[in-house]
Design a protein around this motif. Structure first.
Motif, PDB file in Angstrom:
ATOM      1  N   ARG A  75     -18.032   2.580  -1.716  1.00 56.90           N
ATOM      2  CA  ARG A  75     -17.605   2.543  -3.108  1.00 56.90           C
ATOM      3  C   ARG A  75     -18.116   1.236  -3.691  1.00 56.90           C
ATOM      4  O   ARG A  75     -18.545   0.336  -2.965  1.00 56.90           O
ATOM      5  CB  ARG A  75     -16.087   2.618  -3.238  1.00 56.90           C
ATOM      6  N   TYR A  94      -6.970  -5.611  -2.512  1.00 56.27           N
ATOM      7  CA  TYR A  94      -6.820  -4.597  -1.460  1.00 56.27           C
ATOM      8  C   TYR A  94      -6.650  -5.258  -0.088  1.00 56.27           C
ATOM      9  O   TYR A  94      -5.889  -4.776   0.760  1.00 56.27           O
ATOM     10  CB  TYR A  94      -8.024  -3.654  -1.447  1.00 56.27           C
ATOM     11  N   ILE A 129      -3.078  -6.301   0.260  1.00 57.82           N
ATOM     12  CA  ILE A 129      -2.212  -5.137   0.512  1.00 57.82           C
ATOM     13  C   ILE A 129      -2.370  -4.707   1.974  1.00 57.82           C
ATOM     14  O   ILE A 129      -1.395  -4.429   2.669  1.00 57.82           O
ATOM     15  CB  ILE A 129      -2.555  -3.983  -0.450  1.00 57.82           C
ATOM     16  N   ARG A 173       0.415  -4.554   5.111  1.00 58.07           N
ATOM     17  CA  ARG A 173       0.600  -3.378   5.976  1.00 58.07           C
ATOM     18  C   ARG A 173       0.371  -3.758   7.453  1.00 58.07           C
ATOM     19  O   ARG A 173       1.133  -3.384   8.334  1.00 58.07           O
ATOM     20  CB  ARG A 173      -0.387  -2.291   5.554  1.00 58.07           C
ATOM     21  N   LYS A 186       3.603  -1.473  -6.051  1.00 62.56           N
ATOM     22  CA  LYS A 186       4.942  -1.670  -5.498  1.00 62.56           C
ATOM     23  C   LYS A 186       5.221  -0.678  -4.374  1.00 62.56           C
ATOM     24  O   LYS A 186       6.073  -0.924  -3.526  1.00 62.56           O
ATOM     25  CB  LYS A 186       5.992  -1.521  -6.608  1.00 62.56           C
ATOM     26  N   ASP A 187       4.501   0.447  -4.384  1.00 63.35           N
ATOM     27  CA  ASP A 187       4.718   1.430  -3.321  1.00 63.35           C
ATOM     28  C   ASP A 187       4.166   0.942  -1.977  1.00 63.35           C
ATOM     29  O   ASP A 187       4.360   1.594  -0.955  1.00 63.35           O
ATOM     30  CB  ASP A 187       4.124   2.800  -3.692  1.00 63.35           C
ATOM     31  N   PHE A 188       3.518  -0.206  -1.962  1.00 61.93           N
ATOM     32  CA  PHE A 188       3.111  -0.820  -0.696  1.00 61.93           C
ATOM     33  C   PHE A 188       4.052  -1.990  -0.340  1.00 61.93           C
ATOM     34  O   PHE A 188       3.723  -2.826   0.500  1.00 61.93           O
ATOM     35  CB  PHE A 188       1.676  -1.323  -0.777  1.00 61.93           C
ATOM     36  N   TRP A 241     -19.546  -1.266  -1.189  1.00 65.00           N
ATOM     37  CA  TRP A 241     -18.715  -1.682  -0.050  1.00 65.00           C
ATOM     38  C   TRP A 241     -18.594  -0.512   0.918  1.00 65.00           C
ATOM     39  O   TRP A 241     -18.148   0.566   0.540  1.00 65.00           O
ATOM     40  CB  TRP A 241     -17.339  -2.081  -0.579  1.00 65.00           C
ATOM     41  N   LEU A 283     -16.697   1.341   3.264  1.00 66.17           N
ATOM     42  CA  LEU A 283     -15.246   1.356   3.441  1.00 66.17           C
ATOM     43  C   LEU A 283     -14.869   1.200   4.905  1.00 66.17           C
ATOM     44  O   LEU A 283     -15.406   1.892   5.765  1.00 66.17           O
ATOM     45  CB  LEU A 283     -14.669   2.673   2.898  1.00 66.17           C
ATOM     46  N   VAL A 289      -9.154   2.153   8.105  1.00 54.83           N
ATOM     47  CA  VAL A 289      -7.927   1.343   8.099  1.00 54.83           C
ATOM     48  C   VAL A 289      -7.286   1.263   9.486  1.00 54.83           C
ATOM     49  O   VAL A 289      -6.534   0.333   9.775  1.00 54.83           O
ATOM     50  CB  VAL A 289      -6.896   1.821   7.043  1.00 54.83           C
ATOM     51  N   MET A 292      11.103  -1.191  -7.528  1.00 55.43           N
ATOM     52  CA  MET A 292      10.540  -0.956  -6.190  1.00 55.43           C
ATOM     53  C   MET A 292      10.960   0.433  -5.694  1.00 55.43           C
ATOM     54  O   MET A 292      10.148   1.167  -5.140  1.00 55.43           O
ATOM     55  CB  MET A 292      11.028  -2.021  -5.197  1.00 55.43           C
ATOM     56  N   ALA A 320       9.049   3.123  -7.577  1.00 58.94           N
ATOM     57  CA  ALA A 320       7.648   3.213  -7.149  1.00 58.94           C
ATOM     58  C   ALA A 320       7.526   3.855  -5.772  1.00 58.94           C
ATOM     59  O   ALA A 320       6.502   4.437  -5.440  1.00 58.94           O
ATOM     60  CB  ALA A 320       7.016   1.820  -7.138  1.00 58.94           C
ATOM     61  N   ASN A 321       8.582   3.721  -4.970  1.00 59.69           N
ATOM     62  CA  ASN A 321       8.538   4.271  -3.610  1.00 59.69           C
ATOM     63  C   ASN A 321       9.181   5.652  -3.498  1.00 59.69           C
ATOM     64  O   ASN A 321       9.315   6.175  -2.400  1.00 59.69           O
ATOM     65  CB  ASN A 321       9.214   3.304  -2.634  1.00 59.69           C
ATOM     66  N   PRO A 361       5.841   5.760   0.761  1.00 61.75           N
ATOM     67  CA  PRO A 361       4.990   4.570   0.696  1.00 61.75           C
ATOM     68  C   PRO A 361       3.533   4.927   0.402  1.00 61.75           C
ATOM     69  O   PRO A 361       3.095   6.045   0.658  1.00 61.75           O
ATOM     70  CB  PRO A 361       5.143   3.954   2.090  1.00 61.75           C
ATOM     71  N   GLY A 362       2.806   3.956  -0.158  1.00 62.92           N
ATOM     72  CA  GLY A 362       1.410   4.172  -0.515  1.00 62.92           C
ATOM     73  C   GLY A 362       0.527   4.383   0.703  1.00 62.92           C
ATOM     74  O   GLY A 362       0.861   3.980   1.807  1.00 62.92           O
ATOM     75  N   ASP A 363      -0.608   5.038   0.476  1.00 59.17           N
ATOM     76  CA  ASP A 363      -1.566   5.322   1.545  1.00 59.17           C
ATOM     77  C   ASP A 363      -2.752   4.376   1.363  1.00 59.17           C
ATOM     78  O   ASP A 363      -3.516   4.495   0.407  1.00 59.17           O
ATOM     79  CB  ASP A 363      -1.995   6.795   1.436  1.00 59.17           C
ATOM     80  N   LEU A 364      -2.902   3.446   2.294  1.00 56.94           N
ATOM     81  CA  LEU A 364      -3.923   2.409   2.152  1.00 56.94           C
ATOM     82  C   LEU A 364      -5.336   2.993   2.117  1.00 56.94           C
ATOM     83  O   LEU A 364      -6.179   2.576   1.312  1.00 56.94           O
ATOM     84  CB  LEU A 364      -3.801   1.396   3.296  1.00 56.94           C
ATOM     85  N   SER A 365      -5.560   3.974   2.974  1.00 52.96           N
ATOM     86  CA  SER A 365      -6.881   4.580   3.052  1.00 52.96           C
ATOM     87  C   SER A 365      -7.279   5.188   1.703  1.00 52.96           C
ATOM     88  O   SER A 365      -8.399   5.005   1.216  1.00 52.96           O
ATOM     89  CB  SER A 365      -6.843   5.665   4.119  1.00 52.96           C
ATOM     90  N   LEU A 412      -5.966   4.412  -1.194  1.00 58.14           N
ATOM     91  CA  LEU A 412      -6.060   3.363  -2.203  1.00 58.14           C
ATOM     92  C   LEU A 412      -7.447   2.736  -2.213  1.00 58.14           C
ATOM     93  O   LEU A 412      -8.079   2.607  -3.268  1.00 58.14           O
ATOM     94  CB  LEU A 412      -5.009   2.273  -1.928  1.00 58.14           C
ATOM     95  N   ILE A 413      -7.943   2.336  -1.050  1.00 60.53           N
ATOM     96  CA  ILE A 413      -9.209   1.600  -1.052  1.00 60.53           C
ATOM     97  C   ILE A 413     -10.404   2.512  -1.350  1.00 60.53           C
ATOM     98  O   ILE A 413     -11.430   2.048  -1.817  1.00 60.53           O
ATOM     99  CB  ILE A 413      -9.432   0.774   0.239  1.00 60.53           C
ATOM    100  N   ARG A 414     -10.264   3.785  -1.099  1.00 61.81           N
ATOM    101  CA  ARG A 414     -11.353   4.719  -1.440  1.00 61.81           C
ATOM    102  C   ARG A 414     -11.583   4.793  -2.944  1.00 61.81           C
ATOM    103  O   ARG A 414     -12.711   4.937  -3.387  1.00 61.81           O
ATOM    104  CB  ARG A 414     -11.016   6.134  -0.959  1.00 61.81           C
TER     105      ARG A 414
END
Lengths: 620, 345
Positions: free
Chosen positions: A234, A244, A247, A251, A278-280, A413, A415, A418, B321, B324-325, B329-333, B335-337
């Motif tokens: 990306r 990122y 974040i 995690r 915030k969901d993280f 980048w 990717l 993770v 919080m 938002a949750n 919880p958020g998915d990092l994979s 998100l970064i994509r």
């Protein structure tokens, strides 16, 4: 008759216009479609600090440069092959960077005598043959756009504002870029204003069609996709990659993250980005000032979160006392300094790397702080993980030095998976760590881990570990207030030894010396990686021999740094400051480092660095 | 995070002794801080909160040594910044009881900005402001609450700057809980602490505190048995505001919309102002705060000026919080994509 297509291996385009002309947006969209097409790319936005400087003036010029290629590239490029100039100011401000023979796409509608006078042109450069050595395409971008949008129920001003889409459409045609991405973007942006949306889409296509129809453009260009390493890519800017990375670090550590920050250019985008996640488990707090931002981050770290503060040089100055407190408390803290031109308010939107010594020494007393620096926009992701690793493992504030160029520049980048990210888990203290002679036990907040010299991270809420810490000197072990001379000497040395010991956990400095027998080493740090790398390639292409090394860790340095430096006859240190790394290398390793220094608010040009390296090689 | 839920509802049977640390108290003999510390140690068991869930954060100054003398968690930080550190802690750890101990120099001079913003945010913090009207730790310069014309080491011809009234300032900064008490009146001090401790949000308690070395007697007018009855105006929610020997004086509304002090005998009893600490509009509380003489402190109201309900900042953040949750919880994979990727084979 279909037009001829010419193959190119790389192209540098610069869009330039008034601050209100939407040049950054145009550049971003062209970049997105170029990334999707699979070219390697690098970008350089260059805009004024004023939100809207007076229209049509030189200080109001905003530009965006994009370098894209069919092979891997390292910089946003030295000299544009194409300049899009939306007004006389944009032409005047940028022409000096454009080599003869390049294409100039000029919006003639703005070349009125009033606009010409504003920037000091006595006669229009379109009429006086001063541009004869360029390939000039005079186009009435404004009037063509207004003409194309006649049928829409919008004001003339609104129609005029779509001229950047006309220009984008034309350039997209010229370099065979798809329009879908931009169409999607416009749909999202103007979804609630159907008439404006339709007008922008129309302008975009009108620009494309203009290229196809007009005889002014006889050829189109094609830059094939680059053969990059396989994987999913990306496009990303440094500030986004940094966000990122933070974040991801939260995690990977299993710890909540808390950002205390005060808005400041060019770091604010990290606050904006993190506030969306915030969901993280990320809490963001816009404080009343820089000091409150870092104070809150320290409070959060004390409570067991990853405390984080983001700022630029002037903010670091305000936070210095609190960083010293974090050194004394020995709590984790990440301080992100997105450097800009200084001193004082300096050049808020321009890049510089002149905060190194501020990060290194800018506190009262002996207050060592580890420093790391990313070398490209996407590398900000990994640098963020590394900063959090050091902060939490060694219970120390850590400086991460990004800069304005990395923050806003973009590149493809690859990717990461993770699942392959480093494990950053650390343990909180949970029990007593000291046994008295009578067999009773107690908690001593300054008994250190023998390997890392880190003290226990004992967070409020843990029964039996209640303790008091503070900025006054503490007795080794117990943490009680101590004014004892020997204890102070010991604690100062222990804090230094802890930071020095971080070198045991970082990789050796790698050297890129393809022939293995170069006499000259070029060593840098931070965002100069691209230009130094590109310059080294140029030197080697000319048959010269040069070794390149780039420091991610600036405090402490990797163990082998001295050996690397002493291995070469000459060491060049290019920096966007007046020789700050060179001073550290000279002081630490007694090496006769040769500085090459510029503070122009812009990244180095590869061609220029190449000349510098070749001169040193010739003298070696 | 440690689970502290097991202790809720059970009597922890803590005593004042449980809150006394092994550190030697190093205030000057006779300092008003001793009385406040003793009162605090006596009061804390009442809260029935385990010691490990309490944190005292201080800045710099004599009062800021306070955390060292308690057995809770504590941090002695840097000058004026305690509210910032306490804010980060309280916001990220709403399970803790967080207290700030500060002085007139720490809170109102170098830390003035943080104080007003903390108050308007209504972070769940209890701020104890020890006001001795002098800089003690730096050995006797005038402070932002010193009376005009104060002669000190740094102002041999008298200070030129007009003092802050800490409570007027707090009321102007949107504070939800504002109170004043006195180091030497233990019962009153405990009553005010109790009210502050149970308040949701930021509670500011100004404590008149005597510095017997550099500003001795600064509060004599409100402490001396011969003068205090006439100099102090006790505020009790729901009660008419009457003070002085045998209730000689009282507070009524004046014709300009403020308040004034009059002789009780000269007014109809129904005209005496009834103190309402829960009034949404802070105007009357502000008017009451202006009664004390900025030079002499004569006619100083004490008690809870204002105590109103407004959601605390940390509570509101916890709500965001949770919202938002709500979908997990958020998915990092993911998100970064992002939305726009391409693949190179």
């Amino acid at each position: 008759m279909p037009k001829k297509t010419v193959q190119l291996d790389r192209v540098i385009i610069r869009f330039a216009g008034d601050s209100g002309d939407g040049m950054q947006l145009t550049g971003d969209q062209f970049t997105s479609s170029t990334a999707s097409f699979g070219n390697d790319l690098s970008t350089l936005p260059d805009f004024p600090a004023e939100i809207r400087a007076p229209a049509g003036t030189l200080p109001g010029v905003s530009a965006f440069q994009l370098h894209f290629a069919d092979h891997d590239i390292l910089t946003p490029g030295d000299a544009p092959n194409v300049l899009v100039a939306m007004n006389p100011a944009a032409l005047k401000a940028n022409l000096k960077d454009v080599p003869r023979g390049a294409d100039l796409i000029i919006n003639t509608d703005e070349f009125t005598s009033r606009n010409l006078t504003k920037v000091g042109y006595e006669q229009s450069p379109l009429d006086d043959n001063s541009l004869e050595s360029y390939n000039v395409h005079p186009i009435g971008l404004t009037s063509l756009t207004i003409g194309a949008l006649k049928e829409f129920d919008i004001s003339k001003k609104e129609a005029e504002r779509a001229k950047n889409m006309f220009a984008l459409g034309l350039l997209s045609w010229l370099y065979d870029r798809q329009l879908e991405g931009t169409e999607r973007f416009l749909n999202e942006k103007f979804g609630k204003k159907p008439e404006i949306l339709a007008a922008n889409l129309k302008a975009l296509h009108a620009g494309w069609n203009y290229g196809e129809t007009t005889e002014d453009f006889s050829v189109r260009y094609e830059v094939k996709p680059a053969k990059l390493n396989s994987g999913t890519y990306r496009n990303i800017s440094g500030n986004l990659a940094l966000s990122y990375g933070l974040i991801a670090a939260s995690r990977q550590s299993g710890l909540p993250m808390f950002l205390g920050s005060y808005p400041i250019t060019p770091a604010s985008d990290i606050l904006h980005e993190l506030s969306k996640h915030k969901d993280f488990g990320i809490r963001t707090y816009q404080a009343e000032d820089e000091i409150a931002g870092i104070g809150a981050a320290i409070g959060a770290s004390y409570g067991g979160a990853i405390g984080l503060t983001t700022t630029s040089g002037p903010g670091v100055a305000l936070k210095s006392e609190a960083i010293g407190l974090a050194v004394a408390l020995e709590l984790p803290l990440v301080v992100i300094d997105v450097q800009r031109g200084g001193p004082s308010t300096g050049l808020p939107t321009k890049t510089e790397q002149a905060d190194l010594l501020q990060a290194m020494f800018g506190r009262n007393g002996e207050a060592p702080v580890p420093i790391i620096a990313p070398r490209s926009p996407s590398d900000c992701f990994d640098a963020a993980l590394e900063a959090v690793r050091i902060a939490t493992k060694y219970r120390t504030p850590v400086f991460l030095l990004s800069d304005g160029y990395l923050a806003n520049g973009q590149e493809p980048w690859l990717l990461p998976n993770v699942e392959d990210l480093p494990d950053l888990h650390v343990e909180f203290a949970s029990e007593h760590n000291y046994t008295n002679e009578d067999g009773t036990t107690e908690f001593r907040p300054f008994i250190r881990d023998p390997e890392t010299l880190a003290r226990p991270w004992a967070i409020p809420g843990t029964p039996g570990l209640e303790h008091r810490i503070g900025g006054l000197e503490k007795a080794d072990g117990t943490g009680h207030i101590s004014y004892d001379p020997d204890n102070h000497d010991r604690m100062v040395r222990l804090r230094q030894a802890k930071i020095d010991g971080i070198a045991n956990s970082i990789p050796n400095l790698e050297v890129d010396d393809p022939t293995g027998d170069a006499d000259v080493l070029v060593i840098g740090w931070g965002s100069t990686y691209g230009p130094i790398g590109a310059a080294s390639r140029l030197v080697r292409k000319n048959g010269g021999k040069v070794a390149q090394a780039h420091l991610r860790h600036l405090n402490p340095f990797p163990h082998n740094t001295g050996d690397v430096l002493h291995h070469y006859k000459r060491v060049i240190v290019p920096e966007m400051n007046l020789g700050q790394l060179a001073l550290l290398l000279r002081g630490r390793f007694l090496v006769d480092a040769i500085g090459y220094n510029q503070v122009r608010g812009m990244p180095f040009k590869a061609e220029e660095l190449k000349d510098v390296i070749e001169d040193v090689i010739a003298s070696a | 995070m440690p689970d502290t839920s097991a202790t809720v509802g059970t009597d922890l049977k803590l005593t004042a002794k449980d809150f006394k640390s092994d550190q030697e108290v190093r205030w000057c003999p006779g300092c008003g801080d001793y009385a406040i510390l003793a009162a605090m140690q006596a009061f804390l068991p009442e809260l029935n909160i385990p010691r490990e869930d309490m944190v005292f954060v201080s800045g710099i100054g004599c009062s800021s040594r306070f955390p060292y003398y308690l057995t809770t968690y504590g941090m002695h930080s840097i000058h004026g910044r305690a509210p910032t550190i306490a804010t980060g802690l309280a916001v990220s750890r709403p399970d803790l009881s967080v207290w700030v101990v500060t002085g007139d120099g720490d809170a109102l001079s170098i830390g003035g900005n943080h104080l007003i913003h903390t108050l308007r945010r209504n972070v769940n913090l209890k701020i104890l402001l020890f006001n001795n009207r002098i800089y003690g730790l730096t050995k006797g310069q005038y402070s932002p609450t010193s009376e005009l014309g104060k002669i000190t080491k740094s102002t041999p011809m008298g200070s030129l700057d007009y003092p802050f009234n800490p409570l007027s300032l707090a009321l102007g900064a949107e504070a939800t809980f504002v109170a004043r008490t006195i180091d030497s009146d233990r019962k009153h001090l405990l009553d005010v602490m109790r009210a502050a401790a149970t308040h949701e949000g930021t509670a500011l308690v100004e404590i008149y505190q005597n510095c017997n070395i550099f500003n001795d007697g600064a509060f004599d007018i409100v402490k001396n048995p011969a003068t205090k009855e006439n100099a102090l105006i006790p505020l009790v929610h729901g009660e008419p505001i009457i003070f002085g020997t045998d209730g000689s004086h009282c507070v009524i509304r004046d014709k300009q919309g403020g308040v004034e002090i009059v002789e009780t005998a000269l007014v109809d009893h129904d005209d005496i102002l009834i103190h309402n600490a829960h009034a949404e509009d802070p105007a009357t509380a502000f008017a009451l705060s202006r009664l004390s003489d900025p030079q002499t402190l004569n006619n100083s109201p004490i008690g809870v000026f204002r105590s109103v309900e407004r959601p605390s900042y940390d509570h509101l953040m916890s709500d965001q919080m949770a919202k938002a949750n709500a979908k997990g919880p958020g998915d990092l994979s993911e998100l970064i994509r992002g939305k726009d990727t391409w693949t190179v084979e």
